[in-house]
Design a protein around this motif. Structure first.
Motif, PDB file in Angstrom:
ATOM      1  N   HIS A 164       0.812  -1.218   0.000  1.00 44.98           N
ATOM      2  CA  HIS A 164       0.000   0.000   0.000  1.00 44.98           C
ATOM      3  C   HIS A 164       0.845   1.268   0.000  1.00 44.98           C
ATOM      4  O   HIS A 164       0.433   2.283  -0.558  1.00 44.98           O
ATOM      5  CB  HIS A 164      -0.987   0.000   1.171  1.00 44.98           C
ATOM      6  N   LEU A 165       2.029   1.211   0.568  1.00 46.90           N
ATOM      7  CA  LEU A 165       2.907   2.392   0.601  1.00 46.90           C
ATOM      8  C   LEU A 165       3.608   2.623  -0.739  1.00 46.90           C
ATOM      9  O   LEU A 165       4.275   3.634  -0.929  1.00 46.90           O
ATOM     10  CB  LEU A 165       3.951   2.237   1.718  1.00 46.90           C
ATOM     11  N   TYR A 166       3.446   1.672  -1.668  1.00 48.30           N
ATOM     12  CA  TYR A 166       4.095   1.758  -2.985  1.00 48.30           C
ATOM     13  C   TYR A 166       3.074   1.809  -4.118  1.00 48.30           C
ATOM     14  O   TYR A 166       3.444   1.666  -5.277  1.00 48.30           O
ATOM     15  CB  TYR A 166       5.050   0.568  -3.177  1.00 48.30           C
ATOM     16  N   ASN A 167       1.802   1.971  -3.772  1.00 51.23           N
ATOM     17  CA  ASN A 167       0.744   2.139  -4.772  1.00 51.23           C
ATOM     18  C   ASN A 167       0.658   0.946  -5.739  1.00 51.23           C
ATOM     19  O   ASN A 167       0.448   1.119  -6.938  1.00 51.23           O
ATOM     20  CB  ASN A 167       0.969   3.458  -5.544  1.00 51.23           C
ATOM     21  N   VAL A 168       0.805  -0.274  -5.219  1.00 52.43           N
ATOM     22  CA  VAL A 168       0.871  -1.462  -6.091  1.00 52.43           C
ATOM     23  C   VAL A 168      -0.426  -1.780  -6.832  1.00 52.43           C
ATOM     24  O   VAL A 168      -0.400  -2.544  -7.792  1.00 52.43           O
ATOM     25  CB  VAL A 168       1.340  -2.734  -5.328  1.00 52.43           C
ATOM     26  N   LYS A 169      -1.543  -1.175  -6.419  1.00 55.21           N
ATOM     27  CA  LYS A 169      -2.783  -1.411  -7.165  1.00 55.21           C
ATOM     28  C   LYS A 169      -2.758  -0.697  -8.514  1.00 55.21           C
ATOM     29  O   LYS A 169      -3.521  -1.045  -9.407  1.00 55.21           O
ATOM     30  CB  LYS A 169      -3.998  -0.963  -6.348  1.00 55.21           C
ATOM     31  N   MET A 170      -1.872   0.280  -8.649  1.00 51.92           N
ATOM     32  CA  MET A 170      -1.784   1.049  -9.891  1.00 51.92           C
ATOM     33  C   MET A 170      -0.583   0.639 -10.742  1.00 51.92           C
ATOM     34  O   MET A 170      -0.677   0.563 -11.957  1.00 51.92           O
ATOM     35  CB  MET A 170      -1.682   2.551  -9.582  1.00 51.92           C
ATOM     36  N   THR A 171       0.558   0.416 -10.077  1.00 49.11           N
ATOM     37  CA  THR A 171       1.799   0.133 -10.802  1.00 49.11           C
ATOM     38  C   THR A 171       2.780  -0.574  -9.862  1.00 49.11           C
ATOM     39  O   THR A 171       2.718  -0.381  -8.651  1.00 49.11           O
ATOM     40  CB  THR A 171       2.443   1.436 -11.327  1.00 49.11           C
ATOM     41  N   LEU A 172       3.673  -1.369 -10.437  1.00 48.46           N
ATOM     42  CA  LEU A 172       4.735  -1.981  -9.625  1.00 48.46           C
ATOM     43  C   LEU A 172       6.033  -1.174  -9.718  1.00 48.46           C
ATOM     44  O   LEU A 172       7.043  -1.553  -9.142  1.00 48.46           O
ATOM     45  CB  LEU A 172       4.978  -3.431 -10.060  1.00 48.46           C
ATOM     46  N   MET A 173       5.998  -0.044 -10.425  1.00 47.14           N
ATOM     47  CA  MET A 173       7.209   0.747 -10.647  1.00 47.14           C
ATOM     48  C   MET A 173       7.826   1.243  -9.333  1.00 47.14           C
ATOM     49  O   MET A 173       9.030   1.123  -9.129  1.00 47.14           O
ATOM     50  CB  MET A 173       6.916   1.933 -11.567  1.00 47.14           C
ATOM     51  N   ASN A 174       7.017   1.795  -8.421  1.00 48.02           N
ATOM     52  CA  ASN A 174       7.549   2.305  -7.148  1.00 48.02           C
ATOM     53  C   ASN A 174       8.168   1.174  -6.337  1.00 48.02           C
ATOM     54  O   ASN A 174       9.236   1.325  -5.739  1.00 48.02           O
ATOM     55  CB  ASN A 174       6.449   2.973  -6.329  1.00 48.02           C
ATOM     56  N   LEU A 175       7.501   0.026  -6.320  1.00 45.18           N
ATOM     57  CA  LEU A 175       8.010  -1.142  -5.602  1.00 45.18           C
ATOM     58  C   LEU A 175       9.291  -1.645  -6.253  1.00 45.18           C
ATOM     59  O   LEU A 175      10.236  -2.032  -5.563  1.00 45.18           O
ATOM     60  CB  LEU A 175       6.940  -2.236  -5.567  1.00 45.18           C
ATOM     61  N   ALA A 176       9.349  -1.600  -7.571  1.00 47.08           N
ATOM     62  CA  ALA A 176      10.551  -2.037  -8.294  1.00 47.08           C
ATOM     63  C   ALA A 176      11.745  -1.144  -7.959  1.00 47.08           C
ATOM     64  O   ALA A 176      12.862  -1.639  -7.775  1.00 47.08           O
ATOM     65  CB  ALA A 176      10.297  -2.045  -9.800  1.00 47.08           C
ATOM     66  N   TYR A 177      11.513   0.163  -7.862  1.00 44.63           N
ATOM     67  CA  TYR A 177      12.599   1.082  -7.471  1.00 44.63           C
ATOM     68  C   TYR A 177      13.097   0.777  -6.061  1.00 44.63           C
ATOM     69  O   TYR A 177      14.293   0.761  -5.803  1.00 44.63           O
ATOM     70  CB  TYR A 177      12.142   2.548  -7.540  1.00 44.63           C
ATOM     71  N   LYS A 178      12.171   0.531  -5.136  1.00 48.07           N
ATOM     72  CA  LYS A 178      12.542   0.222  -3.754  1.00 48.07           C
ATOM     73  C   LYS A 178      13.298  -1.111  -3.703  1.00 48.07           C
ATOM     74  O   LYS A 178      14.300  -1.233  -2.990  1.00 48.07           O
ATOM     75  CB  LYS A 178      11.300   0.181  -2.868  1.00 48.07           C
ATOM     76  N   ALA A 179      12.832  -2.103  -4.460  1.00 48.21           N
ATOM     77  CA  ALA A 179      13.498  -3.409  -4.504  1.00 48.21           C
ATOM     78  C   ALA A 179      14.926  -3.270  -5.028  1.00 48.21           C
ATOM     79  O   ALA A 179      15.846  -3.920  -4.522  1.00 48.21           O
ATOM     80  CB  ALA A 179      12.707  -4.373  -5.379  1.00 48.21           C
ATOM     81  N   GLU A 180      15.108  -2.394  -6.012  1.00 44.45           N
ATOM     82  CA  GLU A 180      16.450  -2.143  -6.551  1.00 44.45           C
ATOM     83  C   GLU A 180      17.323  -1.493  -5.480  1.00 44.45           C
ATOM     84  O   GLU A 180      18.475  -1.900  -5.284  1.00 44.45           O
ATOM     85  CB  GLU A 180      16.355  -1.247  -7.787  1.00 44.45           C
ATOM     86  N   GLU A 181      16.791  -0.509  -4.763  1.00 49.25           N
ATOM     87  CA  GLU A 181      17.512   0.136  -3.652  1.00 49.25           C
ATOM     88  C   GLU A 181      17.957  -0.890  -2.620  1.00 49.25           C
ATOM     89  O   GLU A 181      19.057  -0.812  -2.086  1.00 49.25           O
ATOM     90  CB  GLU A 181      16.584   1.126  -2.930  1.00 49.25           C
ATOM     91  N   GLU A 182      17.071  -1.815  -2.310  1.00 46.06           N
ATOM     92  CA  GLU A 182      17.330  -2.830  -1.290  1.00 46.06           C
ATOM     93  C   GLU A 182      18.144  -4.007  -1.837  1.00 46.06           C
ATOM     94  O   GLU A 182      18.471  -4.919  -1.085  1.00 46.06           O
ATOM     95  CB  GLU A 182      16.004  -3.349  -0.708  1.00 46.06           C
ATOM     96  N   GLN A 183      18.430  -3.980  -3.122  1.00 48.62           N
ATOM     97  CA  GLN A 183      19.167  -5.055  -3.799  1.00 48.62           C
ATOM     98  C   GLN A 183      18.494  -6.407  -3.599  1.00 48.62           C
ATOM     99  O   GLN A 183      19.142  -7.443  -3.444  1.00 48.62           O
ATOM    100  CB  GLN A 183      20.622  -5.088  -3.354  1.00 48.62           C
ATOM    101  N   ALA A 184      17.168  -6.393  -3.618  1.00 43.64           N
ATOM    102  CA  ALA A 184      16.378  -7.609  -3.415  1.00 43.64           C
ATOM    103  C   ALA A 184      16.364  -8.455  -4.682  1.00 43.64           C
ATOM    104  O   ALA A 184      16.308  -7.929  -5.790  1.00 43.64           O
ATOM    105  CB  ALA A 184      14.960  -7.245  -3.023  1.00 43.64           C
TER     106      ALA A 184
END
Length: 170
Positions: A80-100
């Motif tokens: 919900h903090l990454y707006n995943v109902k609309m796009t995975l882009m914000n989550l993808a950026y965070k995942a890249e930051e976290e090197q997940a």
């Protein structure tokens, strides 16, 4: 081979969580991607890696976890903090930051998995209120070397072949 059980959006269910843990005693880790609507200390959440969803009010839940599990780097959040109902882009950026390498999230109640930018994104759906399909779903993740099987199951324990996939991490 190492295994994880991934659940999200159980919205108050308790007995089902306990049943699934008893059924899958061979898993190395259990992950709950938020919206349990329970206190963090509730017995049905014992042994789960837990994050806070928008319907979780216990302040002890973390918003996200970045952790080595099954020999891979996981980023776990509700979404919900990454707006995943609309796009995975914000989550993808965070995942890249976290090197997940693997990203687990929920919130949309829509079961699915996909590779984005070399990272595996998994939404186990909901074991209470699924969207897009009738089955209430969770995931069993199997990791062997860099091969990852994402197997979706109905709450009744039936493998959902149409959703299940095998991936290879670089």
């Amino acid at each position: 081979m190492m295994k994880a059980m991934i659940i999200s959006d159980s919205h108050g269910l308790t007995e089902e969580l306990i049943i699934l843990k008893k059924k899958h005693t061979d898993v190395d880790v259990c992950i709950h991607c938020g919206d349990s609507e329970l206190d963090i200390s509730h017995e049905s959440l014992a042994s789960f890696e837990l994050v806070r969803g928008n319907c979780d009010f216990d302040p002890q839940f973390p918003n996200a976890i970045t952790k080595e599990l099954l020999g891979l780097r996981f980023f776990i959040t509700h979404g919900h903090l990454y707006n995943v109902k609309m796009t995975l882009m914000n989550l993808a950026y965070k995942a890249e930051e976290e090197q997940a390498e693997i990203v687990c999230f929920g919130h949309s109640h829509i079961a699915g998995s996909e590779m984005i930018g070399g990272r595996l994104f998994i939404n186990p759906g909901s074991i209470r209120l699924p969207k897009g399909i009738h089955e209430k779903t969770y995931v069993l993740l199997e990791v062997q070397n860099r091969e990852i099987k994402v197997q979706f199951y109905s709450l009744e324990g039936n493998l959902l072949k149409s959703l299940s996939k095998t991936y290879h991490l670089e």
